[in-house]
Design a protein around this motif. Structure first.
Motif, PDB file in Angstrom:
ATOM      1  N   GLY A  49      68.109 -16.507 134.937  1.00 22.25           N
ATOM      2  CA  GLY A  49      67.601 -17.602 134.124  1.00 22.25           C
ATOM      3  C   GLY A  49      66.499 -18.367 134.829  1.00 22.25           C
ATOM      4  N   ASN A  73      64.443 -13.305 134.440  1.00 20.48           N
ATOM      5  CA  ASN A  73      64.423 -14.044 133.183  1.00 20.48           C
ATOM      6  C   ASN A  73      63.768 -13.197 132.096  1.00 20.48           C
ATOM      7  N   THR A 116      72.023 -19.510 133.157  1.00 17.59           N
ATOM      8  CA  THR A 116      71.732 -19.623 131.733  1.00 17.59           C
ATOM      9  C   THR A 116      72.947 -20.191 130.986  1.00 17.59           C
TER      10      THR A 116
END
Length: 314
Positions: A49, A73, A116
């Motif tokens: 993330g 990501n 995330t």
């Protein structure tokens, strides 16, 4: 420095000529990983993330001198922005940005920090990466999510032999650190552990039923599980399934001490994985102090008290 590098503060402390800003999320995560004995210095780290939380994680990894850091990501641009900023801030090229799908380019063993929101309750059955091969590269996984208590990311880590932790201690420590800063005091680990025990019980949502044989633990447990919409787990049945034979046979062939060791082993496994469950224990299980300590952290412990005459009749 951390506030400037991360670009966000969440705690302000009044000073003589204004305010000082701190990012206690980063400080809380640092304190959490150290409480688990995780050392980042010289290690390879993957950050999943590239949101606000990932910035705090990236700063922590740089500050703790990780040797290689990869930010994975879906949108490469966001990961690149964090990598370039942190590399510039620390004056060394340690972080590399990658597309999430390019994880197969990496080799070796990693500490992986999941930043995330994928897997956050009620989205319990998803992980940002589902491929089992990815998890074979992990020796320690940390998920910043703490609800559910065990995320799918954590389950996949453990299934492939890695240690896995959630973000509940980070939540606790960032609050403690803010309190320490505001009041210019230090909160002991003993007090922090007491608070964490309460948080952990609430997050786990387990009820543990204890009592002498014949007191009704299984009957009450199944009824309670049905009434509260939770699962039911009988520790004795868990041991039988694991051992592949009856408890009476275990006693006959190996003795009581061997069985008690199996109970503790089973209880440790249950502690690492079970949430939202009504748990029935064997009558003798709480006799060991190590077992009592695990039960106290596993959930709310209820002793079913019945008279000797009632037990005898049953």
């Amino acid at each position: 420095d951390e506030g400037l590098a991360i670009g966000a503060v969440n705690t302000l402390v009044r000073m003589e000529n204004g305010y000082m800003g701190y990012n206690t999320d980063m400080l809380g995560l640092t304190r959490e990983i150290k409480s688990y004995g995780i050392e980042l210095e010289g290690r390879k780290v993957i950050i999943l993330g590239a949101g606000g939380a990932a910035k705090a994680v990236a700063y922590m990894c740089m500050a703790e001198k990780a040797s290689e850091i990869y930010i994975l990501n879906r949108t490469l641009e966001k990961a690149t922005e964090i990598a370039e900023h942190m590399n510039s801030f620390f004056g060394r090229q340690t972080i590399r940005a990658m597309k999430l799908s390019d994880w197969r380019e990496l080799e070796g063993k990693y500490i992986v920090i999941q930043s995330t929101s994928i897997g956050l309750k009620p989205d319990n059955d998803r992980a940002v990466i589902e491929d089992e091969d990815f998890y074979s590269m992990i020796d320690t996984g940390v998920d910043l999510i703490y609800s559910p208590f065990e995320t799918k990311f954590m389950k996949l880590c453990r299934r492939n032999g890695a240690k896995a932790y959630n973000g509940l201690k980070m939540l606790l420590y960032q609050g403690i650190i803010a309190y320490e800063l505001w009041n210019d005091i230090s909160v002991s680990e003993e007090v922090a552990d007491q608070v964490y025990e309460v948080l952990e019980k609430n997050a786990r949502n387990n009820t543990v039923l204890t009592g002498f044989m014949g007191c009704g633990k299984s009957t009450v447990g199944k009824s309670l599980a049905k009434a509260t919409g939770r699962d039911f787990l009988d520790v004795d049945e868990y041991i039988v399934d694991k051992a592949g034979c009856s408890i009476s046979r275990i006693f006959a062939e190996h003795g009581e001490e061997y069985f008690r060791a199996l109970e503790t082993e089973a209880l440790n496994e249950i502690y690492n994985t079970v949430t939202g469950t009504v748990i029935s224990t064997g009558g003798g299980l709480p006799m060991r102090k190590v077992n009592r300590d695990i039960l106290n952290r596993l959930g709310e412990v209820v002793y079913l008290d019945v008279s000797p005459d009632c037990v005898y009749e049953r």
